[in-house]
Design an enzyme around this catalytic site. Structure first.
Site, PDB file in Angstrom:
ATOM      1  CE  LYS A  96      47.381  53.158  58.666  1.00  0.00           C
ATOM      2  NZ  LYS A  96      46.596  52.022  59.117  1.00  0.00           N
ATOM      3  CG  HIS A 155      47.211  29.415  25.562  1.00  0.00           C
ATOM      4  ND1 HIS A 155      47.119  28.445  24.582  1.00  0.00           N
ATOM      5  CD2 HIS A 155      46.120  30.190  25.429  1.00  0.00           C
ATOM      6  CE1 HIS A 155      46.032  28.654  23.861  1.00  0.00           C
ATOM      7  NE2 HIS A 155      45.400  29.714  24.361  1.00  0.00           N
ATOM      8  N   GLY A 175      46.223  49.574  55.385  1.00  0.00           N
ATOM      9  CA  GLY A 175      46.962  49.795  54.137  1.00  0.00           C
ATOM     10  C   GLY A 175      46.297  49.155  52.929  1.00  0.00           C
ATOM     11  NE  ARG A 176      44.991  43.263  55.042  1.00  0.00           N
ATOM     12  CZ  ARG A 176      45.680  43.504  56.148  1.00  0.00           C
ATOM     13  NH1 ARG A 176      46.790  44.195  56.100  1.00  0.00           N
ATOM     14  NH2 ARG A 176      45.281  43.028  57.316  1.00  0.00           N
ATOM     15  CD  GLU A 181      60.290  47.338  51.235  1.00  0.00           C
ATOM     16  OE1 GLU A 181      59.876  48.134  52.120  1.00  0.00           O
ATOM     17  OE2 GLU A 181      60.281  46.102  51.376  1.00  0.00           O
ATOM     18  CD  GLU A 204      49.624  42.935  54.348  1.00  0.00           C
ATOM     19  OE1 GLU A 204      48.972  43.989  54.342  1.00  0.00           O
ATOM     20  OE2 GLU A 204      50.804  42.869  53.961  1.00  0.00           O
ATOM     21  CE  LYS A 240      57.147  45.963  57.043  1.00  0.00           C
ATOM     22  NZ  LYS A 240      56.123  46.842  57.598  1.00  0.00           N
TER      23      LYS A 240
HETATM   24  O1  F6P Z   1      53.431  44.681  53.856  1.00  0.00           O
HETATM   25  C1  F6P Z   1      53.146  45.255  55.085  1.00  0.00           C
HETATM   26  C2  F6P Z   1      52.518  46.606  54.935  1.00  0.00           C
HETATM   27  O2  F6P Z   1      52.408  47.158  56.199  1.00  0.00           O
HETATM   28  C3  F6P Z   1      51.166  46.579  54.245  1.00  0.00           C
HETATM   29  O3  F6P Z   1      50.122  46.262  55.085  1.00  0.00           O
HETATM   30  C4  F6P Z   1      51.096  47.949  53.693  1.00  0.00           C
HETATM   31  O4  F6P Z   1      50.107  48.061  52.717  1.00  0.00           O
HETATM   32  C5  F6P Z   1      52.499  48.111  53.168  1.00  0.00           C
HETATM   33  O5  F6P Z   1      53.304  47.483  54.140  1.00  0.00           O
HETATM   34  C6  F6P Z   1      52.948  49.517  52.941  1.00  0.00           C
HETATM   35  O6  F6P Z   1      52.903  50.265  54.121  1.00  0.00           O
HETATM   36  P1  F6P Z   1      52.959  51.841  54.078  1.00  0.00           P
HETATM   37  O7  F6P Z   1      51.795  52.327  53.304  1.00  0.00           O
HETATM   38  O8  F6P Z   1      52.940  52.266  55.510  1.00  0.00           O
HETATM   39  O9  F6P Z   1      54.259  52.235  53.403  1.00  0.00           O
END
Ligand code: F6P
Length: 522
Positions: A200, A374, A257-258, A206, A343, A483
């Site tokens: 987003k 199990h 995002g979620r 990452e 979250e 972060k």
């Molecule tokens: O974990 C925090 C967060 O902001 C989530 O809400 C989101 O889904 C994820 O990081 C990834 O964010 P982005 O889509 O901006 O890379």
């Protein structure tokens, strides 16, 4: 709108009284014995999802009081504010309109510019998904994203495996741990791979690290046509362009995002199941939106589930919920729900920043059903804590292996039964206390439409509990500190600067740097 926090309502006090009077000692076995109609009274059909709530620690009076709590907290007014497009995500000053992503266009002219934009992007994205599906030179599609840009699409692609084209292998890389990307790339060739960079913000460390490494690998392998092999899914089109990606499908700041798998972030799902399948997925979710908006409160499944969550968390004091999907294609369902609920509602202050004196999001955890049996079902049946279980089962299998599905469903039913009825045996270790609550969600088939409805049900149920608790379910400030500190520590791993660090972090930093003999830390 002004919302009243649950613990300041008369209904909250009344529920406390009821809990003391009969809630704490509520016995499911007696409840069934005294009410032959209990199953019918506490089960319902919602769009695509049948829900049996009868094995929960509630009676009609408790449910009525929970509904009164929802009224006093203004949950339905808050729901209407969301569907109206009010900026209910106040800490970020944003509306919350993921529901719009699955709203069909009206029959006549469309007056809503956001809905027009949604459909223009959807059409373009699905057109592209079909082009990718038809492109036999592309055999592998790699989604690089994390959190909401990974969990939803990954869960849905797995869940809809039976509907997916066999012509594409779908991969999901989320972790910054290079082992994950390296082992994926080792199985790929640049000229037959499409990378979807899903973020987003297009700034998540990452995802950006993995995207840069993927691009380097692609170029080092002789790849030149970035436009053909890289596509960005983001609300930050400018950053994607700076990265060197021209083909971008965008979305809007009012999609959390979620909650984004319905948007361009859902492109991997569309590539897997095709445009028609993706439209059915959206339609299933839309049917649940309509149910949430229009069903009478007593028969409104997201409302009932969210209120049940409040009853368990705040009155029974249950700190977790176990998720038990009895369908192996739903094996990422628990992980997906963890982000959605924890979250969203893992907050200790209300929407005004005032401390809450009660519990909010429980810990969600789980595994595919019979595998869990199990592993940890021992604890569910005989452990010291009571953990509500949420079963998900599917009536029709998508395979024809004789016997398997009946056995799978028998296990799901037997576990829910055993949790409730328990068993008095030789005393001590062989006794099962029983009276352990569960909900049972049943789909006729695991299809794009039913999965869409099941997900939307969970989104709205999380909305309901968050609304009762008075929190903002749509921000996630709790992920920021780690972060920032990771950025600082990454520099210190290179420089060795330990000034100002606590002794534990400094000691571990020293050990990690000492171990840096060609491990690529510096
Ligand atoms: O974990 C925090 C967060 O902001 C989530 O809400 C989101 O889904 C994820 O990081 C990834 O964010 P982005 O889509 O901006 O890379």
């Amino acid at each position: 709108m002004t919302r009243t926090r649950c613990d300041r309502t008369p209904a909250w006090g009344a529920l406390r009284d009821t809990f003391g009077a009969r809630g704490a000692a509520f016995d499911l076995r007696q409840a069934f014995a005294s009410d032959p109609a209990r199953f019918d009274a506490f089960s319902q059909q919602a769009p695509h999802v049948f829900a049996d709530l009868s094995k929960n620690l509630i009676d009609a009076g408790i449910e009525a009081q929970l509904q009164q709590l929802a009224r006093e907290c203004g949950v339905l007014e808050h729901r209407d504010a969301m569907f109206r497009g009010d900026a209910i995500n106040a800490s970020e000053g944003r509306a919350v309109k993921h529901f719009l992503l699955r709203s069909p266009l009206p029959e006549g002219p469309c007056a809503d510019p956001d809905l027009q934009a949604v459909h223009a992007t959807l059409d373009a994205m699905l057109h592209y998904a079909e082009a990718v599906r038809a492109d036999s030179a592309i055999t592998d599609v790699v989604n690089i994203g994390i959190g909401g840009s990974d969990l939803g699409p990954q869960m849905a692609v797995l869940a809809l495996d039976a509907y997916a084209t066999p012509a594409k292998r779908m991969h999901f890389v989320s972790n910054v741990d290079g082992h994950e990307l390296a082992s994926t790339l080792a199985r790929l060739r640049p000229h037959s791979t499409l990378f979807l960079i899903a973020s987003k913000t297009f700034s998540t460390i990452e995802t950006m690290t993995n995207a840069r490494s993927a691009k380097r690998w692609f170029e080092a392998g002789g790849g030149t046509d970035i436009a053909r092999h890289f596509c960005a899914l983001t609300s930050n089109v400018a950053a994607a362009t700076d990265f060197g990606i021209d083909r971008t499908f965008g979305f809007w700041d009012w999609v959390g995002g979620r909650y984004s798998l319905w948007s361009a972030i859902g492109l991997p799902i569309a590539v897997a199941i095709g445009a028609q399948g993706f439209r059915e997925f959206l339609a299933g979710a839309h049917a649940m939106d309509r149910h949430f908006q229009s069903a009478a409160p007593a028969a409104n499944l997201p409302l009932r589930l969210g209120l049940l969550d409040v009853w368990y968390r705040n009155f029974h004091g249950f700190g977790s919920r176990s998720i038990a999907p009895y369908h192996s294609a739903l094996r990422r369902w628990p992980a997906y729900l963890q982000q959605l609920e924890m979250e969203s509602n893992g907050k200790r202050v209300d929407a005004q920043g005032q401390a809450l004196g009660f519990g909010t999001a429980p810990v969600l955890w789980g595994e595919s059903g019979t595998n869990g049996q199990h592993a940890y079902f021992q604890m569910l049946h005989q452990g010291s804590d009571r953990v509500p279980v949420e079963f998900v089962a599917v009536r029709q299998p998508r395979h024809d292996l004789p016997g398997h599905h009946a056995l799978l469903l028998a296990n799901a039913l037997a576990q829910a039964q055993a949790l409730m009825v328990g068993k008095a045996d030789a005393g001590g270790q062989r006794d099962f206390p029983g009276n352990r609550p569960s909900s049972f969600l049943l789909l006729e088939a695991l299809s794009p439409a039913s999965l869409g409805a099941l997900i939307a049900l969970q989104e709205h149920r999380v909305f309901v509990s968050g609304s009762v608790w008075g929190i903002n379910s749509f921000d996630q400030w709790g992920v920021e500190l780690g972060k920032v500190l990771a950025g600082d520590i990454a520099q210190r791993l290179r420089s060795g600067d330990r000034s100002g660090l606590d002794a534990s972090t400094a000691g571990l930093l020293d050990r990690l740097r000492g171990a840096d003999r060609g491990l690529g830390l510096a």
